[in-house]
Every structure is written in structure tokens, then in C-alpha cells.
Design a protein around this motif. Structure first.
Motif, PDB file in Angstrom:
ATOM      1  N   UNK A  66       1.067  78.229   4.867  1.00  0.00           N
ATOM      2  CA  UNK A  66       1.412  77.001   5.577  1.00  0.00           C
ATOM      3  C   UNK A  66       0.205  76.059   5.659  1.00  0.00           C
ATOM      4  N   UNK A  67       0.467  74.819   6.056  1.00  0.00           N
ATOM      5  CA  UNK A  67      -0.613  73.856   6.290  1.00  0.00           C
ATOM      6  C   UNK A  67      -0.245  72.960   7.459  1.00  0.00           C
ATOM      7  N   UNK A  68      -1.215  72.765   8.341  1.00  0.00           N
ATOM      8  CA  UNK A  68      -1.056  71.828   9.452  1.00  0.00           C
ATOM      9  C   UNK A  68      -1.946  70.599   9.229  1.00  0.00           C
ATOM     10  N   UNK A  69      -3.059  70.769   8.499  1.00  0.00           N
ATOM     11  CA  UNK A  69      -4.019  69.682   8.316  1.00  0.00           C
ATOM     12  C   UNK A  69      -4.424  69.494   6.871  1.00  0.00           C
ATOM     13  N   UNK A  70      -3.472  69.570   5.957  1.00  0.00           N
ATOM     14  CA  UNK A  70      -3.759  69.370   4.539  1.00  0.00           C
ATOM     15  C   UNK A  70      -4.058  67.889   4.268  1.00  0.00           C
ATOM     16  N   UNK A  71      -4.894  67.649   3.247  1.00  0.00           N
ATOM     17  CA  UNK A  71      -5.239  66.281   2.851  1.00  0.00           C
ATOM     18  C   UNK A  71      -5.062  66.156   1.346  1.00  0.00           C
ATOM     19  N   UNK A  72      -4.495  65.036   0.917  1.00  0.00           N
ATOM     20  CA  UNK A  72      -4.339  64.751  -0.507  1.00  0.00           C
ATOM     21  C   UNK A  72      -4.598  63.272  -0.733  1.00  0.00           C
ATOM     22  N   UNK A  73      -4.808  62.903  -1.998  1.00  0.00           N
ATOM     23  CA  UNK A  73      -4.880  61.472  -2.314  1.00  0.00           C
ATOM     24  C   UNK A  73      -4.042  61.166  -3.541  1.00  0.00           C
ATOM     25  N   UNK A  74      -3.634  59.914  -3.629  1.00  0.00           N
ATOM     26  CA  UNK A  74      -2.848  59.433  -4.755  1.00  0.00           C
ATOM     27  C   UNK A  74      -3.284  58.001  -5.043  1.00  0.00           C
ATOM     28  N   UNK A  75      -3.375  57.636  -6.305  1.00  0.00           N
ATOM     29  CA  UNK A  75      -3.725  56.273  -6.700  1.00  0.00           C
ATOM     30  C   UNK A  75      -2.444  55.493  -6.986  1.00  0.00           C
ATOM     31  N   UNK A  76      -2.253  54.392  -6.254  1.00  0.00           N
ATOM     32  CA  UNK A  76      -1.035  53.593  -6.352  1.00  0.00           C
ATOM     33  C   UNK A  76      -1.370  52.165  -6.801  1.00  0.00           C
ATOM     34  N   UNK A  77      -0.440  51.494  -7.475  1.00  0.00           N
ATOM     35  CA  UNK A  77      -0.661  50.092  -7.835  1.00  0.00           C
ATOM     36  C   UNK A  77      -0.939  49.247  -6.583  1.00  0.00           C
ATOM     37  N   UNK A  78      -1.913  48.353  -6.682  1.00  0.00           N
ATOM     38  CA  UNK A  78      -2.311  47.553  -5.527  1.00  0.00           C
ATOM     39  C   UNK A  78      -1.143  46.758  -4.938  1.00  0.00           C
ATOM     40  N   UNK A  79      -0.328  46.180  -5.799  1.00  0.00           N
ATOM     41  CA  UNK A  79       0.782  45.367  -5.305  1.00  0.00           C
ATOM     42  C   UNK A  79       1.805  46.217  -4.564  1.00  0.00           C
ATOM     43  N   UNK A  80       2.060  47.411  -5.064  1.00  0.00           N
ATOM     44  CA  UNK A  80       3.007  48.318  -4.408  1.00  0.00           C
ATOM     45  C   UNK A  80       2.474  48.734  -3.041  1.00  0.00           C
ATOM     46  N   UNK A  81       1.196  49.087  -2.986  1.00  0.00           N
ATOM     47  CA  UNK A  81       0.591  49.510  -1.720  1.00  0.00           C
ATOM     48  C   UNK A  81       0.615  48.371  -0.703  1.00  0.00           C
ATOM     49  N   UNK A  82       0.287  47.158  -1.135  1.00  0.00           N
ATOM     50  CA  UNK A  82       0.284  46.018  -0.225  1.00  0.00           C
ATOM     51  C   UNK A  82       1.675  45.781   0.364  1.00  0.00           C
ATOM     52  N   UNK A  83       2.705  45.998  -0.439  1.00  0.00           N
ATOM     53  CA  UNK A  83       4.074  45.741   0.018  1.00  0.00           C
ATOM     54  C   UNK A  83       4.626  46.860   0.885  1.00  0.00           C
ATOM     55  N   UNK A  84       4.171  48.096   0.648  1.00  0.00           N
ATOM     56  CA  UNK A  84       4.818  49.256   1.271  1.00  0.00           C
ATOM     57  C   UNK A  84       3.956  50.018   2.267  1.00  0.00           C
ATOM     58  N   UNK A  85       2.721  49.661   2.423  1.00  0.00           N
ATOM     59  CA  UNK A  85       1.802  50.481   3.214  1.00  0.00           C
ATOM     60  C   UNK A  85       2.269  50.719   4.642  1.00  0.00           C
ATOM     61  N   UNK A  86       2.870  49.714   5.263  1.00  0.00           N
ATOM     62  CA  UNK A  86       3.244  49.845   6.670  1.00  0.00           C
ATOM     63  C   UNK A  86       4.522  50.648   6.890  1.00  0.00           C
ATOM     64  N   UNK A  87       5.283  50.881   5.834  1.00  0.00           N
ATOM     65  CA  UNK A  87       6.522  51.634   6.006  1.00  0.00           C
ATOM     66  C   UNK A  87       6.612  52.876   5.134  1.00  0.00           C
ATOM     67  N   UNK A  88       5.502  53.227   4.469  1.00  0.00           N
ATOM     68  CA  UNK A  88       5.539  54.371   3.559  1.00  0.00           C
ATOM     69  C   UNK A  88       5.845  55.669   4.300  1.00  0.00           C
ATOM     70  N   UNK A  89       5.194  55.896   5.429  1.00  0.00           N
ATOM     71  CA  UNK A  89       5.442  57.146   6.169  1.00  0.00           C
ATOM     72  C   UNK A  89       6.905  57.282   6.562  1.00  0.00           C
TER      73      UNK A  89
END
Length: 281
Positions: A66-89
Motif C-alpha cells: 500500500x501507499x499513503x504518501x507516494x509521489x510521482x511526476x508527469x510532464x504535460x503540455x503547457x496549454x493543457x496544464x494551464x486549462x486543467x490545473x484547477x480541476x485535475x484532482x
């Protein structure tokens, strides 16, 4: 060597947790359900990306862990991140299965790499030694040991394992990978309900290391071996037939530590170097 995102992309840090019971580990596999596979598919779906995404994780957990505090990263297109960052979760919460959650998604600072920038990982292993067994509501996260455990004796043994060592005796060897690690903390504590919890923190872990260490310490706790036994196994640098790799369901990745932002890039670079012990080639 650079680890920066490609031009036009932004690196996003994800903090997540999962119940590992129904996963075949972290890493994506054909025809097997994995945490990486579920997350990558969900990210691509909710962001409507044409190309697959690839996650880099701080610690690749085994099947059932199991994991409670796992960390990962992903590289996303800048335009996609700018549009979706506030609602991605929220969008991921609606798409992901019940046993994996993303709690935070933020733009990572320069030099950040979820795996190579980490300076330590902290795991907990939970064991119950009540003669009646494990609370049924905790059975998926706690190992039952059928003999009483002497936590003080296990802590004496654990102290002898701290520091930088070759943990080959406690690891499943992988070609081209070192088994040298620095064990920063290893201690047992009693909690309510006859549960003994091992806190294990190291700069990194090799395959099966925590579960094998716990297996050796349980032999001390129930009186089968003296406190010096786990240290003797460590010094031998070969797997010992008496040491079992305990079952995965008692193990949880609790937290990953990172240096200050201005040290991330240096740590990223240093972590890629193959380690040796002093006096070894």
C-alpha cells in the motif's frame, strides 16, 4: 545531462495513495492491473490527450503493498496544464477506481524528479501478535504473527542495522543495480490493539528489502534468534534460509522526503551515480 521537461511541457508533481491489495504492483504490465496503468490511463482520458503519458514514481511498490504518501511526476503540455490545473484532482477522482486517489497536483519546481530528487522514503510495517488474530477490519493492512513479540529485543537488533551497508542479504538482486543503501531509521513501537509497527526510513530501498528486514526481526521478537542475528545476516551479504520475506499487505509507503528546492537538481544528478562502499572498487 538534463532532466528538464521537453519544450512546451510542464512537470507536474502528484501526491497520491492507494490500497495495493488488488494491484500487481506499481509498474505498468500487460494484462495485469497496476497503479501506474490506472493513473496513466485516467490522466490521458480526463485531459483528452492524443499521446500516452508516462509517470515517474518515487518508489516502485510490489504487488499487495500500500501507499499513503507516494509521489510521482508527469510532464504535460503547457496549454493543457494551464486549462486543467484547477480541476485535475476532481476530474481524476471521478475517473479513478476507489483504491487509488490523487490528493495534490501542482507544478513541480525546477530540477524536480519524483524518483531521483528524493532523499529518503519512509515505510511502516504493521504486525499483530494477539493470540486471537487480527481485527477483521484491519486484516488487509496488518500481518498476524502467532507468537508474542518482544519489541525491545527487536529494537536492539534494529539498531545494529543502521547506517550505510550492502544490504544484499536482504534484497532480491537485480542485474546492474547496487544493493548499497543507507538505513536512517528502524524502530518498533506498540500501538493500541496489540499491533507492533516498524518505521523504516532509508535513502532508498532495493527489492524486498523492508519485508526481509521485518522477517529477520520477527525471528528475534518471538525468541527464535538472538538480537545479533539480523546483523550477522547483513554482514554475510547473502540470503539466509531462515529469513522469510514477509507478506506484502502489512507494508505501507508512508512518506517521501525531498531537499529544499534549490538542491533538487543536484540531488537528481547525484542519485544516478552507482554507489560503492569505502574500500570497494
Amino acid at each position: 545531462m538534463t532532466d528538464d521537461p521537453a519544450p512546451g511541457f510542464v512537470r507536474v508533481r502528484l501526491d497520491l495513495s492507494y490500497d495495493g491489495a488488488d494491484f500487481s504492483g506499481w509498474a505498468r504490465q500487460r494484462e495485469r492491473r497496476t497503479v501506474q496503468g490506472e493513473l496513466e490511463d485516467a490522466i490521458r482520458t480526463v485531459l483528452r490527450l492524443d499521446e500516452p503519458v508516462e509517470l515517474t514514481v518515487a518508489g516502485r511498490t510490489d504487488a499487495g503493498v500500500h501507499a499513503r504518501g507516494q509521489v510521482a511526476h508527469v510532464d504535460l503540455p503547457e496549454a493543457v496544464w494551464a486549462a486543467e490545473r484547477d480541476r485535475l484532482r476532481r476530474r481524476l477522482a471521478g475517473r479513478l477506481p476507489w483504491d487509488v486517489r490523487v490528493w495534490r497536483a501542482v507544478q513541480a519546481p525546477p530540477g524536480f524528479n519524483a524518483r531521483f530528487s528524493a532523499i529518503w522514503r519512509r515505510y511502516a510495517y504493521r504486525v499483530a501478535d494477539h493470540p486471537g488474530g487480527v481485527d477483521p477490519l484491519l486484516r488487509g493492512h496488518v500481518l498476524w504473527h502467532d507468537r508474542p513479540l518482544d519489541v525491545a529485543a527487536m529494537n536492539v537488533a534494529a539498531d545494529l542495522l543502521l547506517g550505510e551497508h550492502d544490504f544484499a542479504a536482504y534484497c532480491k538482486k537485480r542485474e546492474g543495480a547496487t544493493t548499497i543503501r543507507t538505513l536512517l531509521d528502524l524502530r518498533w513501537e506498540r500501538t493500541a490493539g496489540d499491533i507492533a509497527v516498524a518505521t523504516v526510513r532509508a535513502d532508498a530501498f532495493c527489492h524486498n528489502m523492508v519485508r526481509a528486514l521485518v522477517g529477520a526481526l520477527l525471528l528475534v521478537g518471538d525468541g527464535h534468534r538472538p538480537p545479533g542475528f539480523p546483523g550477522e545476516v547483513l554482514a554475510g551479504r547473502v540470503r539466509h534460509s531462515a529469513v522469510n520475506v514477509v507478506r506484502p499487505h502489512g507494508l505501507t509507503l508512508e512518506e517521501v522526503g525531498y531537499p529544499p528546492d534549490d538542491q533538487l537538481a543536484a540531488r537528481n544528478l547525484a542519485s544516478r551515480n552507482l554507489r560503492t562502499l569505502p574500500g570497494c572498487p
